[in-house]
Design a protein around this motif. Structure first.
Motif, PDB file in Angstrom:
ATOM      1  N   PRO A   1       0.821  -1.224   0.000  1.00 25.72           N
ATOM      2  CA  PRO A   1       0.000   0.000   0.000  1.00 25.72           C
ATOM      3  C   PRO A   1       0.849   1.266   0.000  1.00 25.72           C
ATOM      4  O   PRO A   1       0.517   2.233  -0.692  1.00 25.72           O
ATOM      5  CB  PRO A   1      -0.814  -0.127   1.294  1.00 25.72           C
ATOM      6  N   GLY A   2       1.951   1.263   0.764  1.00 22.38           N
ATOM      7  CA  GLY A   2       2.808   2.434   0.796  1.00 22.38           C
ATOM      8  C   GLY A   2       3.462   2.709  -0.545  1.00 22.38           C
ATOM      9  O   GLY A   2       3.570   3.855  -0.982  1.00 22.38           O
ATOM     10  N   GLY A   3       3.905   1.656  -1.220  1.00 19.27           N
ATOM     11  CA  GLY A   3       4.516   1.832  -2.531  1.00 19.27           C
ATOM     12  C   GLY A   3       3.522   2.316  -3.565  1.00 19.27           C
ATOM     13  O   GLY A   3       3.825   3.197  -4.386  1.00 19.27           O
ATOM     14  N   LEU A   4       2.312   1.746  -3.538  1.00  9.97           N
ATOM     15  CA  LEU A   4       1.270   2.204  -4.466  1.00  9.97           C
ATOM     16  C   LEU A   4       0.939   3.666  -4.238  1.00  9.97           C
ATOM     17  O   LEU A   4       0.769   4.448  -5.185  1.00  9.97           O
ATOM     18  CB  LEU A   4       0.010   1.354  -4.294  1.00  9.97           C
ATOM     19  N   ARG A   5       0.848   4.059  -2.966  1.00  6.10           N
ATOM     20  CA  ARG A   5       0.551   5.453  -2.629  1.00  6.10           C
ATOM     21  C   ARG A   5       1.652   6.389  -3.104  1.00  6.10           C
ATOM     22  O   ARG A   5       1.390   7.423  -3.740  1.00  6.10           O
ATOM     23  CB  ARG A   5       0.384   5.591  -1.119  1.00  6.10           C
ATOM     24  N   ASP A   6       2.897   6.040  -2.803  1.00  2.00           N
ATOM     25  CA  ASP A   6       4.012   6.924  -3.136  1.00  2.00           C
ATOM     26  C   ASP A   6       4.175   7.069  -4.645  1.00  2.00           C
ATOM     27  O   ASP A   6       4.423   8.162  -5.151  1.00  2.00           O
ATOM     28  CB  ASP A   6       5.306   6.393  -2.518  1.00  2.00           C
ATOM     29  N   ARG A   7       4.016   5.975  -5.377  1.00  2.00           N
ATOM     30  CA  ARG A   7       4.133   6.044  -6.834  1.00  2.00           C
ATOM     31  C   ARG A   7       3.022   6.897  -7.426  1.00  2.00           C
ATOM     32  O   ARG A   7       3.249   7.696  -8.346  1.00  2.00           O
ATOM     33  CB  ARG A   7       4.099   4.634  -7.426  1.00  2.00           C
ATOM     34  N   ALA A   8       1.799   6.752  -6.887  1.00  2.85           N
ATOM     35  CA  ALA A   8       0.677   7.550  -7.395  1.00  2.85           C
ATOM     36  C   ALA A   8       0.875   9.030  -7.096  1.00  2.85           C
ATOM     37  O   ALA A   8       0.597   9.892  -7.941  1.00  2.85           O
ATOM     38  CB  ALA A   8      -0.629   7.057  -6.784  1.00  2.85           C
ATOM     39  N   LEU A   9       1.377   9.353  -5.904  1.00  3.08           N
ATOM     40  CA  LEU A   9       1.575  10.755  -5.532  1.00  3.08           C
ATOM     41  C   LEU A   9       2.669  11.398  -6.377  1.00  3.08           C
ATOM     42  O   LEU A   9       2.489  12.498  -6.917  1.00  3.08           O
ATOM     43  CB  LEU A   9       1.920  10.854  -4.042  1.00  3.08           C
ATOM     44  N   ILE A  10       3.803  10.722  -6.508  1.00  2.00           N
ATOM     45  CA  ILE A  10       4.881  11.270  -7.330  1.00  2.00           C
ATOM     46  C   ILE A  10       4.435  11.357  -8.787  1.00  2.00           C
ATOM     47  O   ILE A  10       4.704  12.339  -9.479  1.00  2.00           O
ATOM     48  CB  ILE A  10       6.157  10.426  -7.183  1.00  2.00           C
ATOM     49  N   GLY A  11       3.725  10.331  -9.259  1.00  2.00           N
ATOM     50  CA  GLY A  11       3.227  10.356 -10.632  1.00  2.00           C
ATOM     51  C   GLY A  11       2.272  11.508 -10.876  1.00  2.00           C
ATOM     52  O   GLY A  11       2.293  12.132 -11.946  1.00  2.00           O
ATOM     53  N   LEU A  12       1.447  11.832  -9.886  1.00  2.09           N
ATOM     54  CA  LEU A  12       0.513  12.949 -10.018  1.00  2.09           C
ATOM     55  C   LEU A  12       1.267  14.269 -10.144  1.00  2.09           C
ATOM     56  O   LEU A  12       0.858  15.153 -10.912  1.00  2.09           O
ATOM     57  CB  LEU A  12      -0.427  12.980  -8.819  1.00  2.09           C
ATOM     58  N   MET A  13       2.358  14.412  -9.418  1.00  4.72           N
ATOM     59  CA  MET A  13       3.142  15.643  -9.510  1.00  4.72           C
ATOM     60  C   MET A  13       3.902  15.720 -10.828  1.00  4.72           C
ATOM     61  O   MET A  13       4.049  16.805 -11.409  1.00  4.72           O
ATOM     62  CB  MET A  13       4.102  15.733  -8.318  1.00  4.72           C
ATOM     63  N   VAL A  14       4.368  14.578 -11.334  1.00  2.72           N
ATOM     64  CA  VAL A  14       5.126  14.574 -12.593  1.00  2.72           C
ATOM     65  C   VAL A  14       4.204  14.717 -13.794  1.00  2.72           C
ATOM     66  O   VAL A  14       4.380  15.600 -14.652  1.00  2.72           O
ATOM     67  CB  VAL A  14       5.963  13.280 -12.719  1.00  2.72           C
ATOM     68  N   TYR A  15       3.213  13.845 -13.900  1.00  8.16           N
ATOM     69  CA  TYR A  15       2.359  13.794 -15.095  1.00  8.16           C
ATOM     70  C   TYR A  15       1.163  14.735 -15.024  1.00  8.16           C
ATOM     71  O   TYR A  15       0.576  15.059 -16.057  1.00  8.16           O
ATOM     72  CB  TYR A  15       1.855  12.370 -15.317  1.00  8.16           C
ATOM     73  N   GLY A  16       0.796  15.172 -13.813  1.00  4.54           N
ATOM     74  CA  GLY A  16      -0.342  16.072 -13.674  1.00  4.54           C
ATOM     75  C   GLY A  16       0.053  17.473 -13.267  1.00  4.54           C
ATOM     76  O   GLY A  16      -0.815  18.328 -13.069  1.00  4.54           O
ATOM     77  N   PHE A  17       1.376  17.725 -13.152  1.00  5.91           N
ATOM     78  CA  PHE A  17       1.908  19.040 -12.774  1.00  5.91           C
ATOM     79  C   PHE A  17       1.297  19.535 -11.457  1.00  5.91           C
ATOM     80  O   PHE A  17       1.141  20.732 -11.237  1.00  5.91           O
ATOM     81  CB  PHE A  17       1.636  20.085 -13.852  1.00  5.91           C
TER      82      PHE A  17
END
Length: 317
Positions: free
Chosen positions: A147-163
């Motif tokens: 769960p922690g890895g899924l959360r962290d990847r989604a959060l970082i991905g949101l900042m990278v791909y969603g600005f």
């Protein structure tokens, strides 16, 4: 009650108290009523507190006795110990406070109105960014089986791909990830509570779907999207992830990926915008995606004129 100004000031500064009860009330109203952003409120509180403490140490007897010379001397001192943007921000805090006190008829004139801050011209942003390969390697290095890895990847991905700004990302609810026109969209609440919705990049869509399904969040649409991990359990709690914890997570993930560049949360937003512009994206569209009020801000992320390593290596001696 321990919110708003009471968290910022354990006591009203002596110079304000000396100006009377009306001045004290107006002073507290400035932070409670005029400034809605909690980060701005904290920064302004520090700046104003520092200035009034400086005035008290300099022998200024009351608010009414503060003169432009006092403000200018304080700013001059700041420029010797702080960067120009910091000095300008702190001067802005003092100027806005005295504007509020003038309109409240606490003081007759704003002593900071005529004081100029240090000159500061920015043509290229200074936020560290990753190249595309580094960003992808960091995301791939995150263990997405927990769960922690899924959360962290989604959060970082949101900042990278969603600005996304980290504050806006952490304020999201589960229902802010939704389907529209057969694509996944995200809804952000940016500075000043301004809503901002945009479709997801296909990679971000994969990250968010995996996170929502893997963490079992779909049944709690009103709950926070990004949550803390239960102590000792490794499972998501019902509490929203604090910004300080997000920054600590980023530092851990960057170190684990073997990246030596000192990165913060904003680096991922900057990385996404920079990559978009490098691949032919327009400033105007980038400004819309990043929710910038002006393309002048977006232009800071255009590193097209940066000196490349190949050019540096031309110096053959």
């Amino acid at each position: 009650m321990t919110t708003l100004p009471t968290l910022l000031f354990q006591r009203v500064p002596a110079l304000v108290v000396a100006a009377g009860e009306r001045a004290s009330l107006r002073f507290l109203e400035f932070f409670a009523a005029q400034i809605r952003n909690p980060h701005t409120r904290r920064a302004y509180a520090r700046a104003v507190g520092d200035f009034l403490a400086w005035c008290e140490a300099a022998g200024v007897p009351s608010l009414m006795a503060v003169q432009p010379l006092h403000v200018a001397t304080w700013v001059e001192g700041l420029t010797r110990t702080h960067a120009a943007p910091t000095a300008k921000q702190r001067l802005a805090a003092v100027r806005h406070l005295f504007d509020w006190l003038v309109t409240g008829q606490v003081v007759p004139l704003n002593p900071a109105a005529s004081v100029r801050g240090p000159r500061h011209v920015v043509r290229v942003g200074t936020t560290p960014v990753l190249d595309a390969a580094e960003a992808r390697a960091l995301l791939d290095a995150i263990d997405a089986t927990t769960p922690g890895g899924l959360r962290d990847r989604a959060l970082i991905g949101l900042m990278v791909y969603g600005f996304a700004r980290v504050g806006a990302a952490l304020a999201m609810r589960v229902e802010d990830v939704y389907v529209q026109n057969r694509r996944l969209w995200v809804r952000l609440r940016e500075k000043g509570g301004k809503p901002h919705a945009l479709p997801c990049h296909h990679t971000l869509e994969d990250f968010l779907v995996a996170y929502l399904d893997g963490a079992g969040l779909r049944g709690d649409p009103k709950g926070p999207l990004f949550r803390t991990l239960g102590r000792g359990t490794g499972q998501l709690s019902a509490r929203p992830l604090p910004q300080a914890s997000a920054h600590a997570m980023v530092r851990r993930r960057v170190a684990a990926a073997g990246i030596e560049t000192p990165l913060g949360c904003h680096s991922f937003r900057a990385t996404g915008i920079t990559a978009y512009l490098k691949n032919g994206g327009t400033l105007e569209t980038a400004a819309v995606l990043a929710n910038h009020a002006s393309t002048r801000t977006t232009q800071l992320y255009d590193r097209g004129e940066a000196v490349s390593l190949d050019e540096v290596e031309r110096i053959r001696i």
